[in-house]
Each structure stands twice: as structure tokens, then as C-alpha cells.
Scaffold this motif. Structure first.
Motif, short mmCIF file in Angstrom:
data_model
loop_
_atom_site.label_atom_id
_atom_site.label_comp_id
_atom_site.label_asym_id
_atom_site.label_seq_id
_atom_site.Cartn_x
_atom_site.Cartn_y
_atom_site.Cartn_z
N SER A 45 0.83 -1.20 0.00
CA SER A 45 0.00 0.00 0.00
C SER A 45 0.87 1.25 0.00
CB SER A 45 -0.90 0.00 1.25
OG SER A 45 -1.25 1.32 1.59
N PRO A 46 0.75 2.07 -1.05
CA PRO A 46 1.55 3.31 -1.08
C PRO A 46 1.19 4.27 0.05
CG PRO A 46 -0.04 3.22 -2.92
CD PRO A 46 -0.06 1.88 -2.26
N VAL A 47 -0.06 4.18 0.52
CA VAL A 47 -0.47 5.08 1.61
C VAL A 47 0.24 4.64 2.90
CG1 VAL A 47 -2.42 5.93 2.96
CG2 VAL A 47 -2.68 5.53 0.50
N HIS A 104 -9.83 1.27 -0.52
CA HIS A 104 -9.84 2.59 -1.17
C HIS A 104 -8.92 3.57 -0.44
CE1 HIS A 104 -11.32 6.00 -3.38
NE2 HIS A 104 -11.63 6.60 -2.25
N TYR A 106 -6.44 3.01 1.57
CA TYR A 106 -5.01 2.66 1.56
C TYR A 106 -4.50 2.26 0.17
CZ TYR A 106 -5.32 3.12 6.56
OH TYR A 106 -5.50 3.66 7.81
N SER A 107 -5.32 2.54 -0.85
CA SER A 107 -4.89 2.28 -2.24
C SER A 107 -4.37 0.87 -2.46
CB SER A 107 -3.78 3.26 -2.65
OG SER A 107 -4.31 4.44 -3.01
N VAL A 108 -5.27 -0.10 -2.28
CA VAL A 108 -4.89 -1.49 -2.56
C VAL A 108 -5.82 -2.00 -3.67
CG1 VAL A 108 -4.47 -3.77 -1.55
CG2 VAL A 108 -4.32 -1.72 -0.11
N PRO A 109 -5.45 -1.77 -4.94
CA PRO A 109 -6.37 -2.05 -6.04
C PRO A 109 -6.83 -3.51 -6.11
CG PRO A 109 -4.20 -1.38 -6.87
CD PRO A 109 -4.20 -1.16 -5.40
N LYS A 112 -9.54 -3.95 -3.73
CA LYS A 112 -10.70 -3.20 -4.19
C LYS A 112 -11.48 -4.01 -5.24
CE LYS A 112 -11.85 1.49 -5.57
NZ LYS A 112 -11.31 2.82 -5.78
N CYS A 138 -16.08 5.39 -2.60
CA CYS A 138 -14.83 4.69 -2.89
C CYS A 138 -14.52 4.66 -4.38
CB CYS A 138 -14.88 3.26 -2.36
SG CYS A 138 -14.98 3.19 -0.59
N ASN A 139 -15.31 5.38 -5.15
CA ASN A 139 -15.04 5.46 -6.58
C ASN A 139 -14.94 4.06 -7.21
OD1 ASN A 139 -14.52 6.56 -9.01
ND2 ASN A 139 -12.33 6.88 -8.64
#
Ligand SMILES: [Zn+2]
Ligand SMILES: [Zn+2]
Ligand SMILES: [Zn+2]
Length: 301
Positions: A45-47, A104, A106-109, A112, A138-139
Motif C-alpha cells: 500500500s503506497p499510503v 480505497h 489505503y490504495s490497494v487495487p 478493491k 470509494c469510486n
């Protein structure tokens, strides 16, 4: 208090044998501490990576990473996914919406995607409003569209749910958006129905046109050109299901006393078919369909 997360999968245990000691703790809303490896969290996770790399205010060997805002027992499942890229169907059933929120934030596609699929499979009249709101936050457009479809197909039942009543009181814009979608979906349905009806009418007419040419040029069981021997046409027509009816109509047209001007509906229908034929006929000079030549129609109309 220090609790360990749900036991990781076998493969993870095997890998953990060679793994260094955990160097961070994830803190949940209940205060539960989950030991973890900063490198693994950062790579998933980049976040989390940016949180881990942020300089610490206090020099301490213990690094705590808070993951709050979801039930504490959803967090171990999230951490487990960061390690193994897996979560079970039961976990999805129990924590799906929380995992989507975490994925969403923590940006873990990969998570998601997994949640979008998992939640879409579990959509019901009772949870659709909650999932819809989350999908919007959460787009997650695929999930959002699935929710909209379920909403518009089952709106009466959804309107009775607590979720919908809550939405009406707290998010009138979202309510409006949903109602607009339902309205548009209804218009689309009507348009499709109209197009289908038009297409079936077109098919019927085009078959009637072919059948009319067939009767007038080849002759069939009881109607045909005067120079044609009809006795060789035995039994029902094998080419057109409408042939018998059309032959009866032609015979009627030839003998009816009321005619179109007298208000005969059958004559009117035959008249329309002749007229339609003449407007599309490709060979009016050789054509054997009665009243075909355009000049005649020009005079009549
Ligand atoms: Zn026929
Ligand atoms: Zn008539
Ligand atoms: Zn013709």
C-alpha cells in the motif's frame, strides 16, 4: 493488550519461518495491536508506505500504525490480505464493505477489485443503499452501476428499507441521483420496447410484401395470375405462414361490395399492402402485383 490477527494461510506460515521479527504494530479502534512487517505493508500500500516513511516525532523502537474507522476485527483481515493477497468468502461476507473502504483509503487495487466483485455478488434489497453509498465514496463505478440496476429493478421493495429512509433524511442529493437514474432507466426500457415493436411490425410487413409478390407472380393454393394453373399447388403454402390469410384477403378485396370507401377494414388493409408494395417495387414495368404501377397510385393518391 496484544492480540494476534487471524492465523495466516499455510503458505504465509512457511514464508514467515524466514521472515524477520515484526517491526511495527497496527492499532485498531479497540486498541488491539497487530504485529506486522513494515516492508510488507509498504510494498502492498503506497499510503501505508508514506505513513511508515514519515519521520517519527518520538524516538522509539515501537512504531504504531493506526487503522481506525472500521470495526476492529476487520483490520486483521485487511492485514492478512496485504500479506497473502487473499481473503475467504466468509471474510468477504462479514467484512466486505469495510474491506472496500480500507482498500480505497489505503490504495490497494487488488483488494478493491476483490471487494467490488464480492459485494456485487452479495447485493440484496436490504444492503443495496449502503453499498451504493460506499461505492460512490470509494469510486467503484462497476459496483455503483450494479447497485443502480438493482435499485431501479426493485425500487418498491428498496423504498421500504431502513437504508433508503436514512438516505432520504440525510442525503437528498443522492436520493435525487438515484431517482433520476430510475427515471432514465424506465425511459430506456420504454424506448427498447417501442423499437422491438417497430422491428416486429417491420418484419411482419416485409414478410407480407414477399408473400404478396409470391402470390401474384407464382400463384399459390387458391389465388394467382390468370395464366397460372393453380391446381398443382396442393395443401398449405410451404413458403409463407401468412400466405393463406393473404390469399383470403386478396379474394375478399376482389369481391367486396363495401370497398374502402364504404368503410371496409379488410379492404383498407389490402389497399395499404398494395400501396406499400407499389412504393417499394423494384420492377414496376414487369410486376404482376395488381395496381402496382406508380402512375396509377399517383393518380389515386
Ligand atoms: Zn403461398
Ligand atoms: Zn372489403
Ligand atoms: Zn410491383
Amino acid at each position: 493488550m496484544e492480540l494476534h490477527s487471524t492465523p495466516p494461510a499455510d503458505g504465509v506460515i512457511a514464508a514467515a519461518v524466514e521472515m524477520p521479527e515484526p517491526d511495527v504494530h497496527v492499532v485498531t479502534s479497540s486498541g488491539m495491536l497487530i504485529p506486522a512487517h513494515s516492508k510488507i505493508l509498504a510494498s502492498a500500500s503506497p499510503v501505508l508506505e508514506s505513513i511508515i516513511e514519515r519521520p517519527q516525532k518520538r524516538r522509539s523502537s515501537d512504531r504504531n500504525i493506526p487503522i481506525l474507522g472500521v470495526p476492529y476485527d476487520a483490520v486483521p483481515v485487511f492485514i492478512q490480505f496485504l500479506y497473502s493477497r487473499k481473503c475467504t468468502e466468509e471474510q468477504m461476507e462479514k467484512f466486505g464493505i469495510h474491506l472496500l473502504a480500507l482498500a480505497h483509503v489505503y490504495s490497494v487495487p487488488q483488494l478493491k477489485q476483490r471487494c467490488t466483485r464480492g459485494l456485487a455478488q452479495r447485493l440484496t434489497v436490504d444492503n443495496v443503499v449502503d453499498v451504493f453509498q460506499l461505492a460512490r465514496l470509494c469510486n467503484a463505478p462497476d459496483l455503483r452501476l450494479k447497485c443502480m440496476k438493482l435499485l431501479s429493478n426493485n425500487f418498491k421493495a428498496v423504498a421500504e428499507t431502513e437504508g433508503w429512509k436514512f438516505l432520504q433524511n440525510h442525503d437528498p442529493y443522492l436520493e435525487l441521483e438515484i431517482l433520476q437514474f430510475i427515471d432514465e432507466a424506465e425511459s430506456r426500457r420504454k424506448m427498447r420496447r417501442r423499437r422491438r415493436e417497430q422491428q416486429s411490425l417491420y418484419i411482419q410487413l416485409s414478410e407480407a410484401m414477399d408473400c404478396l409478390e409470391h402470390i401474384c407472380s407464382e400463384g399459390c393454393t387458391s389465388v394467382g395470375p390468370s395464366d397460372m394453373d393453380l391446381s398443382k399447388h396442393k395443401g398449405p403454402c410451404s413458403k409463407f405462414s401468412t400466405c393463406h390469410g393473404l390469399q383470403l384477403l386478396i379474394k375478399h378485396f376482389g369481391t367486396c361490395m363495401k370497398r374502402v370507401n364504404g368503410g371496409c377494414l379488410r379492404c383498407k388493409r389490402m389497399w395499404q399492402l398494395f400501396r406499400l408494395h407499389s412504393s417499394i417495387c423494384g420492377q414496376p414495368d414487369e410486376c404482376r402485383v395488381p395496381l402496382c404501377r406508380k402512375s396509377i397510385w399517383n393518380c389515386i393518391s
